[in-house]
Structures are given as C-alpha cells and as structure tokens.
Design an enzyme around this catalytic site. Structure first.
Site, PDB file in Angstrom:
ATOM      1  N   LEU A   1       0.842  -1.193   0.000  1.00 55.33           N
ATOM      2  CA  LEU A   1       0.000   0.000   0.000  1.00 55.33           C
ATOM      3  C   LEU A   1       0.875   1.240   0.000  1.00 55.33           C
ATOM      4  CD1 LEU A   1      -2.963  -0.402   2.508  1.00 55.33           C
ATOM      5  CD2 LEU A   1      -2.991  -0.475   0.024  1.00 55.33           C
ATOM      6  N   SER A   2       0.486   2.202  -0.773  1.00 54.21           N
ATOM      7  CA  SER A   2       1.257   3.434  -0.885  1.00 54.21           C
ATOM      8  C   SER A   2       1.417   4.085   0.488  1.00 54.21           C
ATOM      9  CB  SER A   2       0.544   4.386  -1.823  1.00 54.21           C
ATOM     10  OG  SER A   2       0.917   5.701  -1.520  1.00 54.21           O
ATOM     11  N   LYS A   3       2.573   4.697   0.689  1.00 58.41           N
ATOM     12  CA  LYS A   3       2.825   5.316   1.986  1.00 58.41           C
ATOM     13  C   LYS A   3       2.148   6.666   2.115  1.00 58.41           C
ATOM     14  CE  LYS A   3       6.513   3.039   4.239  1.00 58.41           C
ATOM     15  NZ  LYS A   3       7.274   2.280   3.275  1.00 58.41           N
ATOM     16  N   ARG A   4       1.612   7.182   0.990  1.00 61.51           N
ATOM     17  CA  ARG A   4       0.950   8.477   1.113  1.00 61.51           C
ATOM     18  C   ARG A   4      -0.203   8.333   2.080  1.00 61.51           C
ATOM     19  NH1 ARG A   4      -1.284   9.889  -3.820  1.00 61.51           N
ATOM     20  NH2 ARG A   4      -0.857   7.752  -4.461  1.00 61.51           N
ATOM     21  N   GLN A   5      -0.190   9.149   3.114  1.00 61.87           N
ATOM     22  CA  GLN A   5      -1.108   8.980   4.223  1.00 61.87           C
ATOM     23  C   GLN A   5      -2.564   8.848   3.775  1.00 61.87           C
ATOM     24  OE1 GLN A   5      -0.279  11.283   7.574  1.00 61.87           O
ATOM     25  NE2 GLN A   5      -2.346  11.275   8.371  1.00 61.87           N
TER      26      GLN A   5
END
Ligand code: GLU
Length: 278
Positions: free
Chosen positions: A268-272
């Site tokens: 999963l992307s780390k972008r919050q």
C-alpha cells in the site's frame, strides 16, 4: 497449543506515530475478535520507545478511531468521556516509556548471564562496517567486535564511558550455531539459522529499550497468551524466541497476519491519504 489452559490475553501494541494505518486496524481487529471469541482479554499497550517518532495526541487519536469502530480494550489505555487517554488494569504502566526501570533490570540480568553484552563501538565504526559490507554485497550485520572483549577490557571501557557520559548500548548475544523454529499459527513452521540473525541492540545509549527487548519483557510480564501482529515482524520473531529462552520464560503463541496489499499485490502506498483509516 502450549498456552491452551490459560485464559486468552491478546494485545494491540502500536507505536504512537500519528495516524492509524489500515493494516494496523486489521491487526487490532483480529486481536480484538480473537479475544472476544475465546472469552479473553484484549489489551492496548503503547510502544513509544522510539523517541524520534513521537507525535502529540497520537494515543487519543488512535483511541478515537478504535472507539468509532467498536474495538474495545479491556485493559491498557482507554478514552475517558472528555476525550483523554487513561489507563486501567493490573499490569501497567501500559506506556513503555514509563517502564524503563523494568527493562533495565531485565537487561542487567541478560548481561550477567552472558545472553547480552555491552557494545562500545562508535557510530563511525558502525557506519564504516556497514559500508564495507554493502560494498561486498553482504547483509549489514554487527561484526560482534565487543562480544569478544575480556572482562577487564569491559570494566575499563565502562569506567571510561561513565567518565565521558557516553553510555554503551547493550546487544543480544545470538547463539553462533543452530537454528530457531517459529511455530506460527498462520504461516506454519519457519526456521531461521542463527548465523543470519544480527546481534540486535536491546538497550540504547539513552537508556531506552529497543522494540525487541521491550516487546518480549512486556508480553511476558503482561501474560500475553497470543501475539497477533503483522507479517513484517516475522524476521524479528526468532530473536524474540531466543530472548524468551534466555530468560527461561515460556513464549506466547504467535500468529502473524499477511500484509494488506493493493489489488495488484504491491505494498500500500505510503501516502497517508491512501493508508490512514480516517
Ligand atoms: N510497536 C509495533 C508496531 O507498531 C508492534 C509490533 C508487535 O505487535 O509486536 O508495529
């Protein structure tokens, strides 16, 4: 299972880093449902030993999310009616930064029994070592230099360290031969040769434990029967099992949960925005 006769105690042990990751929520949900299904106790312990990653109000925020979703903690931290985090239960404190004396006592025991040792290596030496190993395409690992110091060398270095106010770290003395097998309730048996395990730092020079020491001491003292956590902790588990053995403690049962992935199986992307429960 060895823990079958004890009442189930599970825990969720997040680090207060500011928001609740969707993967953490899943771990928390499994622990809660497992405790409920077996008539056991669900504990919330806050793992705040990494002082660089602390975020204000992270515990309150976490508890709000859990409350909204109906995940209940019987012990550890809970949210008061006016929105404050407070603790309840017989096994506290449930905030690791309030347990430093406890960890110190256990680390001293390990050092006395030669299951851990002081390491005086400078950051510069460790950086050089890492560079050398990386250049040789070897996995970066501590070379155990301080493990071979004599008692009188250790005594000298300890008094020098005391005089200069520079505390040594304490490292786990991983056995040189043999292997440890994890009997995981989800992944089955996983064997680790001891030679691939690093002599992990257990106590940092600021007197704070690392995750590895704190998690084992607390899971034992808080009488956890089941450790349910994300798959990413599997490589740490043999070190934890060796610590249980070094203390002469029975280890809890381990259930590691596969990571939550994107539909294309990437992390999963780390972008919050993509991973925060809120
Ligand atoms: N503090 C660790 C985390 O935030 C807990 C891992 C565990 O459950 O042992 O992932």
């Amino acid at each position: 299972m060895s823990e079958i006769n004890k009442p189930t105690r599970t825990r969720f042990a997040p680090s207060p880093t500011g928001y609740v990751h969707i993967g953490s929520l899943r771990t928390a949900l499994f622990a809660f449902l497992f405790a409920r299904a077996s008539g056991g106790v669900n504990v919330l312990r806050i793992e705040d030993t990494d002082r660089n990653r602390l975020v204000d109000d992270a515990v309150e925020n976490l508890l709000k999310v859990m409350n909204d979703l109906g995940i209940v903690y019987d012990e550890g931290y809970y949210l008061t009616d006016d929105g404050h985090a407070e603790e309840k239960g017989e096994y506290g404190p449930y905030l690791q930064s309030k347990r430093l004396e406890i960890y110190q006592k256990y680390v001293d025991e390990l050092v006395a029994n030669k299951k851990a040792y002081y390491c005086f290596c400078s950051q510069e030496r460790l950086d050089d070592l890492r560079k050398e190993q990386t250049a040789l395409k070897k996995p970066p690992m501590y070379d155990r230099y301080c493990r071979n110091l004599t008692d009188s060398e250790i005594a000298d270095k300890l008094s020098q360290a005391k005089a200069s106010g520079q505390n040594p770290v304490v490292r786990q003395a991983i056995p040189q031969d043999g292997q440890t097998i994890i009997h995981d309730l989800v992944f089955g048996d996983i064997a680790y040769d001891h030679k691939v395990l690093d002599d992990q730092v257990l106590l940092k020079s600021d007197g704070f434990p690392t995750y590895h020491l704190a998690v084992v001491v607390d899971d034992h003292l808080m009488e956890m029967t089941h450790v349910i956590r994300s798959e990413e902790w599997i490589p740490s588990t043999p070190k934890h099992l060796l610590l249980y053995e070094a203390f002469g403690w029975q280890a809890p049962a381990f259930a590691h949960l596969p990571l939550v992935l994107n539909t294309d199986k990437t992390k999963l992307s780390k972008r919050q925005g993509d991973v925060a429960v809120e």
